[in-house]
Design a protein around this motif. Structure first.
Motif, short mmCIF file in Angstrom:
data_model
loop_
_atom_site.label_atom_id
_atom_site.label_comp_id
_atom_site.label_asym_id
_atom_site.label_seq_id
_atom_site.Cartn_x
_atom_site.Cartn_y
_atom_site.Cartn_z
N ARG A 196 26.97 -23.60 -5.38
CA ARG A 196 26.41 -22.49 -6.16
C ARG A 196 27.42 -21.87 -7.12
O ARG A 196 27.04 -21.32 -8.16
CB ARG A 196 25.84 -21.41 -5.23
N GLU A 197 28.73 -21.95 -6.82
CA GLU A 197 29.72 -21.39 -7.73
C GLU A 197 29.77 -22.15 -9.05
O GLU A 197 30.27 -21.61 -10.06
CB GLU A 197 31.09 -21.40 -7.07
N ARG A 198 29.23 -23.37 -9.09
CA ARG A 198 29.20 -24.13 -10.34
C ARG A 198 28.33 -23.43 -11.40
O ARG A 198 28.50 -23.68 -12.59
CB ARG A 198 28.65 -25.54 -10.10
N LEU A 199 27.43 -22.55 -10.96
CA LEU A 199 26.60 -21.82 -11.94
C LEU A 199 27.44 -20.98 -12.88
O LEU A 199 26.97 -20.58 -13.95
CB LEU A 199 25.60 -20.93 -11.21
N ASP A 200 28.69 -20.71 -12.51
CA ASP A 200 29.53 -19.87 -13.36
C ASP A 200 29.80 -20.51 -14.72
O ASP A 200 30.17 -19.81 -15.66
CB ASP A 200 30.86 -19.58 -12.66
N ALA A 230 19.53 -20.72 -0.48
CA ALA A 230 20.77 -21.38 -0.89
C ALA A 230 21.85 -20.40 -1.32
O ALA A 230 22.97 -20.82 -1.63
CB ALA A 230 20.47 -22.36 -2.02
N GLY A 231 21.53 -19.10 -1.35
CA GLY A 231 22.52 -18.10 -1.72
C GLY A 231 22.79 -18.02 -3.20
O GLY A 231 23.85 -17.53 -3.62
N LEU A 232 21.84 -18.45 -4.04
CA LEU A 232 22.06 -18.43 -5.49
C LEU A 232 21.69 -17.09 -6.13
O LEU A 232 22.31 -16.69 -7.12
CB LEU A 232 21.27 -19.56 -6.16
N LEU A 233 20.68 -16.42 -5.63
CA LEU A 233 20.19 -15.22 -6.31
C LEU A 233 21.28 -14.15 -6.49
O LEU A 233 21.35 -13.54 -7.57
CB LEU A 233 18.99 -14.63 -5.56
N GLU A 239 19.13 -8.24 -7.99
CA GLU A 239 17.98 -7.33 -7.84
C GLU A 239 16.75 -8.05 -7.28
O GLU A 239 15.83 -7.40 -6.76
CB GLU A 239 17.64 -6.68 -9.17
N LEU A 240 16.73 -9.37 -7.38
CA LEU A 240 15.60 -10.15 -6.85
C LEU A 240 15.86 -10.68 -5.44
O LEU A 240 14.96 -11.26 -4.83
CB LEU A 240 15.30 -11.33 -7.77
N ASP A 241 17.07 -10.50 -4.93
CA ASP A 241 17.43 -11.08 -3.64
C ASP A 241 16.89 -10.22 -2.50
O ASP A 241 17.64 -9.58 -1.75
CB ASP A 241 18.95 -11.21 -3.54
N ASP A 242 15.57 -10.24 -2.38
CA ASP A 242 14.89 -9.41 -1.37
C ASP A 242 13.62 -10.13 -0.93
O ASP A 242 12.51 -9.83 -1.39
CB ASP A 242 14.54 -8.05 -1.97
#
Length: 257
Positions: A196-200, A230-233, A239-242
């Motif tokens: 997921r850190e690759r999204l940076d 996956a822990g991406l949000l 704000e959507l991680d709910d």
């Protein structure tokens, strides 16, 4: 699958395919159009068609120009020639192989003569199918049709390679899960979490565009749940991680007014 709507699409492309065949080159329908035809989704009359060929860009221009009302050459260095013929638009791209640097999702493009190599660089197997126009044959080296039938989302190459090369594919996994009812292979979910850190390295604009596409679907909660699992949000939309509120997002998507 009988590809009920394929004959109409092939009829539209046939004049182009004849020109390529006369010049000694193949021509394939590729991308989302093949997936949607397999799913018996009728393409709209104005849909642009993506095609791929073993012809090089200069050869594509020479083949297409006499029949085209307009050409677009902005993507020529990446192998893509755009053309309008009558009321229809086409993008024709030389088969490609791509090499990615660790710090960029923009590939270094090299051309290929092999359709299988071109399809291997696609994001998911369900998008890694092609239909050769002449003869009308499905090319499916990675089992995309079987995955559509089984409702499975997999990558053509090793998933770590695929998501490392282009991390935006992790967000597209969520969109395809929500939009097509596909169940991500466990290896896909695992790789999304680990990488997921690759999204940076992905621009905020590209992430926003992909998220907007997901939220525009009838049931975006399916994709949001995958991104949350996956822990991406938290990386781009905390704000959507709910998850308890995802049903409300679905309701909003169905009734945006």
């Amino acid at each position: 699958m009988a590809f009920a709507h394929l004959p109409a699409v092939l009829h539209r492309v046939q004049p182009l395919a004849d020109r390529f065949a006369a010049a000694g080159h193949s021509l394939y329908l590729v991308g989302g159009i093949v997936r949607d035809l397999w799913l018996d989704r009728e393409p709209g009359p104005d849909i642009d068609l993506d095609l791929t060929t073993d012809a090089l860009p200069e050869q594509i221009k020479a083949i297409v120009a006499p029949a085209a009302d307009a050409l677009w050459l902005q993507g020529e260095r990446f192998g893509t020639v755009g053309a309008r013929i009558g009321d229809h638009a086409y993008e024709i791209t030389t088969h490609r192989a791509e090499i990615y640097r660790d710090d960029s999702r923009k590939p270094e493009v090299t051309f290929s003569t092999a359709i299988d190599e071109d399809l291997s660089r696609r994001d998911f197997t369900v998008n890694a199918m092609a239909v050769e126009v002449v003869p009308a044959e499905l090319v499916d080296p990675f089992g995309g049709a079987a995955d559509l039938a089984a409702k499975v989302l997999r990558t053509p190459l090793d998933v770590d390679i695929s998501f490392t090369d282009d991390p935006l594919r992790m967000l597209r996994a969520a969109r395809f899960a929500a939009g097509y009812g596909l169940i991500p292979d466990p290896a896909v979910v695992d790789a999304m979490s680990r990488l997921r850190e690759r999204l940076d390295i992905v621009s905020t604009e590209r992430i926003r565009d992909e998220l907007d596409k997901l939220l525009g679907l009838p049931t975006p909660s399916v994709g949001l749940m995958l991104l949350a699992e996956a822990g991406l949000l938290p990386r781009f939309a905390p704000e959507l991680d709910d998850p308890p509120r995802f049903a409300a997002v679905d309701a909003l998507a169905r009734d945006p007014d």
